[in-house]
Design a protein around this motif. Structure first.
Motif, PDB file in Angstrom:
ATOM      1  N   GLN A  28       0.823  -1.204   0.000  1.00 16.77           N
ATOM      2  CA  GLN A  28       0.000   0.000   0.000  1.00 16.77           C
ATOM      3  C   GLN A  28       0.859   1.257   0.000  1.00 16.77           C
ATOM      4  N   ASN A  29       0.445   2.229  -0.791  1.00 14.87           N
ATOM      5  CA  ASN A  29       0.997   3.573  -0.732  1.00 14.87           C
ATOM      6  C   ASN A  29      -0.087   4.506  -0.191  1.00 14.87           C
ATOM      7  N   LEU A  30       0.290   5.399   0.718  1.00 12.53           N
ATOM      8  CA  LEU A  30      -0.663   6.333   1.311  1.00 12.53           C
ATOM      9  C   LEU A  30      -0.194   7.757   1.046  1.00 12.53           C
ATOM     10  N   TYR A  31      -1.102   8.588   0.518  1.00 15.95           N
ATOM     11  CA  TYR A  31      -0.745   9.941   0.126  1.00 15.95           C
ATOM     12  C   TYR A  31      -1.700  10.955   0.744  1.00 15.95           C
ATOM     13  N   GLU A  32      -1.197  12.184   0.885  1.00 19.91           N
ATOM     14  CA  GLU A  32      -2.033  13.322   1.215  1.00 19.91           C
ATOM     15  C   GLU A  32      -1.958  14.314   0.063  1.00 19.91           C
ATOM     16  N   MET A  33      -3.122  14.682  -0.461  1.00 24.58           N
ATOM     17  CA  MET A  33      -3.163  15.645  -1.574  1.00 24.58           C
ATOM     18  C   MET A  33      -3.687  16.996  -1.088  1.00 24.58           C
ATOM     19  N   ASP A  34      -2.999  18.065  -1.495  1.00 26.95           N
ATOM     20  CA  ASP A  34      -3.441  19.440  -1.243  1.00 26.95           C
ATOM     21  C   ASP A  34      -4.276  19.869  -2.449  1.00 26.95           C
ATOM     22  N   LEU A  35      -5.557  20.109  -2.222  1.00 28.89           N
ATOM     23  CA  LEU A  35      -6.462  20.407  -3.329  1.00 28.89           C
ATOM     24  C   LEU A  35      -6.296  21.818  -3.886  1.00 28.89           C
ATOM     25  N   THR A  36      -5.520  22.648  -3.213  1.00 25.14           N
ATOM     26  CA  THR A  36      -5.301  24.003  -3.743  1.00 25.14           C
ATOM     27  C   THR A  36      -4.357  23.980  -4.946  1.00 25.14           C
ATOM     28  N   ASP A  37      -3.382  23.053  -4.924  1.00 28.44           N
ATOM     29  CA  ASP A  37      -2.451  22.980  -6.050  1.00 28.44           C
ATOM     30  C   ASP A  37      -2.206  21.542  -6.524  1.00 28.44           C
ATOM     31  N   PHE A  38      -2.952  20.580  -5.942  1.00 30.96           N
ATOM     32  CA  PHE A  38      -2.864  19.161  -6.301  1.00 30.96           C
ATOM     33  C   PHE A  38      -1.482  18.559  -6.049  1.00 30.96           C
ATOM     34  N   SER A  39      -0.747  19.151  -5.119  1.00 27.89           N
ATOM     35  CA  SER A  39       0.553  18.586  -4.755  1.00 27.89           C
ATOM     36  C   SER A  39       0.347  17.382  -3.834  1.00 27.89           C
ATOM     37  N   LEU A  40       1.305  16.468  -3.843  1.00 27.99           N
ATOM     38  CA  LEU A  40       1.219  15.224  -3.081  1.00 27.99           C
ATOM     39  C   LEU A  40       2.317  15.134  -2.044  1.00 27.99           C
ATOM     40  N   ASP A  41       1.961  14.680  -0.861  1.00 26.27           N
ATOM     41  CA  ASP A  41       2.941  14.260   0.144  1.00 26.27           C
ATOM     42  C   ASP A  41       2.747  12.768   0.368  1.00 26.27           C
ATOM     43  N   THR A  42       3.847  12.042   0.394  1.00 23.26           N
ATOM     44  CA  THR A  42       3.774  10.598   0.624  1.00 23.26           C
ATOM     45  C   THR A  42       3.848  10.332   2.122  1.00 23.26           C
ATOM     46  N   ILE A  43       2.816   9.719   2.662  1.00 24.06           N
ATOM     47  CA  ILE A  43       2.802   9.375   4.085  1.00 24.06           C
ATOM     48  C   ILE A  43       3.564   8.080   4.314  1.00 24.06           C
ATOM     49  N   TRP A  44       3.264   7.058   3.527  1.00 24.73           N
ATOM     50  CA  TRP A  44       4.117   5.862   3.495  1.00 24.73           C
ATOM     51  C   TRP A  44       4.043   5.227   2.119  1.00 24.73           C
ATOM     52  N   LYS A  45       5.074   4.473   1.814  1.00 28.29           N
ATOM     53  CA  LYS A  45       5.184   3.864   0.489  1.00 28.29           C
ATOM     54  C   LYS A  45       5.623   2.413   0.635  1.00 28.29           C
ATOM     55  N   ASP A  46       5.064   1.565  -0.210  1.00 26.77           N
ATOM     56  CA  ASP A  46       5.404   0.135  -0.240  1.00 26.77           C
ATOM     57  C   ASP A  46       5.176  -0.515   1.123  1.00 26.77           C
ATOM     58  N   LYS A  47       4.095  -0.134   1.767  1.00 22.65           N
ATOM     59  CA  LYS A  47       3.795  -0.697   3.081  1.00 22.65           C
ATOM     60  C   LYS A  47       3.257  -2.109   2.923  1.00 22.65           C
ATOM     61  N   GLN A  48       3.876  -3.024   3.651  1.00 18.87           N
ATOM     62  CA  GLN A  48       3.531  -4.437   3.478  1.00 18.87           C
ATOM     63  C   GLN A  48       2.118  -4.740   3.971  1.00 18.87           C
ATOM     64  N   TYR A  49       1.782  -4.254   5.165  1.00 21.63           N
ATOM     65  CA  TYR A  49       0.444  -4.476   5.711  1.00 21.63           C
ATOM     66  C   TYR A  49      -0.310  -3.154   5.737  1.00 21.63           C
ATOM     67  N   SER A  50      -1.421  -3.107   5.052  1.00 24.16           N
ATOM     68  CA  SER A  50      -2.147  -1.858   4.875  1.00 24.16           C
ATOM     69  C   SER A  50      -2.962  -1.498   6.110  1.00 24.16           C
TER      70      SER A  50
END
Length: 481
Positions: A28-50
């Protein structure tokens, strides 16, 4: 999409992708998107257990719902050598800035099914607790759990007001159909909103707790349903019901296996929660992992024997067993391990762990928990010795079984019942099979559901009561000329 930020124009979403070479076969990859400019921050990536995530009321922390393996050893509370049951729901507090993780439910035995971070100080948690479904309040500052007093034994749906301490919920109890309540969270006062009125004149038998200590020293919880107008000086046939997998049989009124209807037809019903079920603590639920029938069938056999001994009114010569899915597997396996069940009904049961494992997405993914890191090539004993099909020759000549299955089952393919039926017929055992056309894992078509129910009732009447007429009417013998 997981949640929207309470203060800012942001939201959290996840993506996942398969990884077939590593348990649990996805990441699982988990992201936070800022809707003002559609930028992404990655909270976690390639997480084995979601995990499933929601913001804190201020948006600075995340509440994560997942299994004991969600964050490695942080949430695991089992003995050395045990593998946690990842279906045993847990809660975590995750700081997205520091990536610090804290388990909120490490010492909390009930299994989390859902949670709502209501305000900065309170989290409300719906849990499976033994055979109840309860609501708890978690005080964030005090780090303490408090069970709320509800008017139902099995909490169904619950919805919280956005800014006020109120909620509405539905639920049932053993002999009470679904009701709707208004709940004042601050005063813990329940107000009935609505309930069905059609069952006011229906008479129910008594229900009592009946637990026992198994040979390993564990308490196995259960309950007994008595027929209306029960007379302890009479003898009654018995139906034993269980799930036998990872979820306990709740105290809900309704369901596909209606204990109150069985008792109204003159049966004593014994329900038990075998080892491996969630809602009893992580060490108990971990017994499900790499068990495949070992602990469950042992508990059911031992419990049934002790139950019959403690209940002289239970006719020990007319005892039936019934289960579905993993419980259907358990039913098949039981009939090869004991002769105490004169008959049994298995719906959508698994007869060969190896074919179930390889026949569809559900088999191999479920076995990522149930047979953790065990495969047909590295654990032949589990896949063969624990499979009913490979034990078919041990099926007692005094036993019988009815196999039920939907022909469109995408969870447990219908071949699992077909191959066990073929084996029992070759061995000249007493077996019947009824396939429900175009039905999936659950029989939901109205006419099919009614006939399916009557099929079960007529089978038990024939086998446990010596009343074969309804079965013969439904399934008359046919001879090809």
């Amino acid at each position: 999409i997981h949640d929207f930020h309470p203060k800012e124009n942001k939201f959290i979403f996840s993506t996942s992708y398969p990884v077939y070479t590593q348990i649990p076969y996805s990441k699982q990859n988990l992201y936070e998107m800022d809707l003002t400019d559609f930028s992404l921050d990655t909270i976690w990536k390639d997480k084995q257990y979601s995990g499933w995530v929601q913001y804190s009321p201020e948006g600075d922390q995340l509440l994560v719902q997942g299994g004991p393996l969600c964050f490695g050893e942080v949430g695991q509370n089992v003995s050395e050598g045990q593998i946690p049951n990842n279906y045993d729901g847990q809660l975590y507090l995750f700081n997205p800035h520091t990536e610090e993780v804290k388990s909120l439910t490490y010492d909390f035995a009930p299994a989390v099914s859902s949670a709502k971070w209501f305000n900065e100080d309170e989290i409300y948690i719906r849990v499976n607790e033994r055979d109840y479904v309860n609501l708890y309040r978690y005080e964030v500052d005090d780090q303490e759990f408090e069970k709320l007093n509800l008017k139902v034994e099995v909490l169904g749906h619950i919805d919280f007001a956005k800014h006020e301490p109120f909620a509405v919920y539905s639920g049932t109890s053993i002999s009470t159909p679904e009701q709707l309540y208004y709940l004042n969270l601050k005063k813990e006062k329940n107000q009935l909103v609505d309930k069905p009125k059609k069952l006011n004149n229906v008479e129910f038998g008594n229900t009592k707790e009946w637990n026992f200590t198994n040979k390993e020293g564990r308490t196995i919880y259960g309950r007994v349903y008595y027929p209306p107008n029960y007379n302890e000086d009479k003898e009654y046939p018995v139906i034993v019901y269980y799930y036998g997998g990872t979820s306990p049989v709740s105290r809900s009124f309704d369901g596909r296996y209606p204990k109150n209807i069985w008792t109204s037809n003159g049966y004593i019903v014994y329900v038990l929660q075998p080892s491996g079920a969630t809602g009893f603590g992580q060490e108990f639920s971990a017994l499900h992992v790499e068990g495949w029938g070992k602990e469950q069938t042992s508990d059911i056999i031992e419990g049934t024997k002790k139950f019959l001994e403690a209940h002289p009114s239970a006719d020990e010569d007319n005892v039936g067993a019934i289960g579905a899915s993993y419980g259907g597997y358990t039913t098949m396996f039981l009939q090869t391990q004991t002769d105490i069940f004169k008959t049994a009904v298995s719906h959508a049961g698994i007869s060969s762990i190896s074919s179930y494992w390889g026949e569809g997405y559900w088999g191999y993914s479920y076995n990522a928990v149930a047979a953790y890191d065990s495969y047909p090539w590295n654990n032949k004993e589990l896949y063969v010795e624990h499979s009913p099909l490979y034990n078919a020759d041990k099926f007692s000549d005094s036993n019988s079984i009815l196999l039920l299955h939907g022909t469109a089952d995408t969870n447990v393919p219908v071949g699992e019942s077909k191959q066990f039926y073929a084996a029992l017929k070759i061995l000249d055992k007493d077996a019947e099979m009824v396939l429900v056309k175009n039905q999936n894992h659950w029989v939901v078509g109205h006419s099919e559901r009614i006939k399916w129910h009557h099929t079960i009732m007529s089978w038990f009447a024939k086998e446990l009561k010596g009343q074969p007429q309804l079965w013969k009417n439904m399934y008359p013998e046919k001879y090809l000329k």
